[in-house]
Motif scaffolding. Structure first.
Motif, PDB file in Angstrom:
ATOM      1  N   MET A  38      47.862  48.901  40.377  1.00  0.00           N
ATOM      2  CA  MET A  38      47.766  47.592  39.712  1.00  0.00           C
ATOM      3  C   MET A  38      46.937  47.679  38.433  1.00  0.00           C
ATOM      4  SD  MET A  38      49.619  45.396  41.194  1.00  0.00           S
ATOM      5  CE  MET A  38      49.030  43.818  40.661  1.00  0.00           C
ATOM      6  N   GLU A  49      40.385  41.651  33.373  1.00  0.00           N
ATOM      7  CA  GLU A  49      41.724  41.533  33.949  1.00  0.00           C
ATOM      8  C   GLU A  49      42.132  42.804  34.690  1.00  0.00           C
ATOM      9  OE1 GLU A  49      44.624  40.250  31.101  1.00  0.00           O
ATOM     10  OE2 GLU A  49      43.383  38.560  30.452  1.00  0.00           O
ATOM     11  N   ALA A  52      40.310  42.737  37.980  1.00  0.00           N
ATOM     12  CA  ALA A  52      40.932  41.755  38.873  1.00  0.00           C
ATOM     13  C   ALA A  52      42.241  42.297  39.438  1.00  0.00           C
ATOM     14  CB  ALA A  52      41.168  40.445  38.131  1.00  0.00           C
ATOM     15  N   ALA A  53      43.034  42.943  38.598  1.00  0.00           N
ATOM     16  CA  ALA A  53      44.293  43.538  39.064  1.00  0.00           C
ATOM     17  C   ALA A  53      44.025  44.653  40.072  1.00  0.00           C
ATOM     18  CB  ALA A  53      45.099  44.067  37.891  1.00  0.00           C
ATOM     19  N   THR A  56      43.281  43.084  43.352  1.00  0.00           N
ATOM     20  CA  THR A  56      44.515  42.621  43.986  1.00  0.00           C
ATOM     21  C   THR A  56      45.280  43.799  44.580  1.00  0.00           C
ATOM     22  OG1 THR A  56      44.653  40.784  42.426  1.00  0.00           O
ATOM     23  CG2 THR A  56      46.674  41.372  43.593  1.00  0.00           C
ATOM     24  N   ALA A  59      43.648  44.939  47.715  1.00  0.00           N
ATOM     25  CA  ALA A  59      43.950  44.034  48.828  1.00  0.00           C
ATOM     26  C   ALA A  59      45.354  44.297  49.378  1.00  0.00           C
ATOM     27  CB  ALA A  59      43.822  42.584  48.375  1.00  0.00           C
ATOM     28  N   VAL A  60      46.321  44.511  48.490  1.00  0.00           N
ATOM     29  CA  VAL A  60      47.687  44.823  48.930  1.00  0.00           C
ATOM     30  C   VAL A  60      47.698  46.167  49.666  1.00  0.00           C
ATOM     31  CG1 VAL A  60      50.015  45.399  48.124  1.00  0.00           C
ATOM     32  CG2 VAL A  60      48.806  43.430  47.160  1.00  0.00           C
TER      33      VAL A  60
END
Length: 177
Positions: A38, A49, A52-53, A56, A59-60
């Motif tokens: 990501m 950003e 943050a990516a 994410t 988390a995935v």
């Protein structure tokens, strides 16, 4: 009094130790691979950003690891004796398990979610995660091969007898009767 090894206590305890190490390693690899994939997507963006990516993606990767890690650890625990016989077997096992999960993930994306995996623009973001997980699979397989729990003395003697019998049978000029 020295503590007995896992093989001395119960043969299944060694499998449990392998299960735990492999499960944790797979979880870490998927979290790192997801974060990296990501983050790569947003490289020319501001650092906030990208972070943050990466969060994410982590988390995935963690959510995927909940499904992938336990069966992988279970298979590693069951196959630990076979894997410990040679490094080639260990690396082959790591590669095969990784390939099975990659094919399952691709099928889930392509068939289940109808995500088009036939375009380079859709595939390249997965490459960092694939690389990280492949390296982790090979490393974990090597760790299982060189694990702390060696073959028991009976297993070692049986393996040596089998190797001697194979060497005898493979010598040129001699026929086994």
């Amino acid at each position: 009094m020295p503590l007995p090894s896992a093989a001395e206590m119960n043969p299944s305890d060694g499998g449990l130790a392998v299960f735990g190490r492999v499960t944790l390693g797979v979880m870490v690899a998927l979290v790192v691979g997801g974060a990296l994939s990501m983050a790569v997507l947003l490289i020319p963006s501001p650092v906030v950003e990208i972070v943050a990516a990466a969060g994410t993606g982590a988390a995935v990767g963690f959510m995927m690891s909940i499904v992938v890690a336990p069966p992988t650890g279970f298979v590693a625990g069951l196959a630990r004796r076979w894997v410990r016989q040679s490094r080639r077997r260990a690396l082959l096992a790591g590669l095969v398990v990784w390939l099975v999960w990659v094919v399952i993930a691709a099928l889930m994306l392509a068939v289940g979610l109808r995500f088009p995996l036939n375009l380079w623009g859709n595939i390249w973001p997965f490459l960092p995660a694939l690389a990280v997980t492949l390296l982790a699979a090979l490393w974990l397989a090597d760790r299982v091969h060189h694990g702390e729990e060696p073959l028991t003395p009976e297993e070692l003697r049986a393996e040596q007898r089998r190797q001697r019998a194979e060497q005898k049978a493979s010598r040129p000029g001699r026929q086994s009767k």
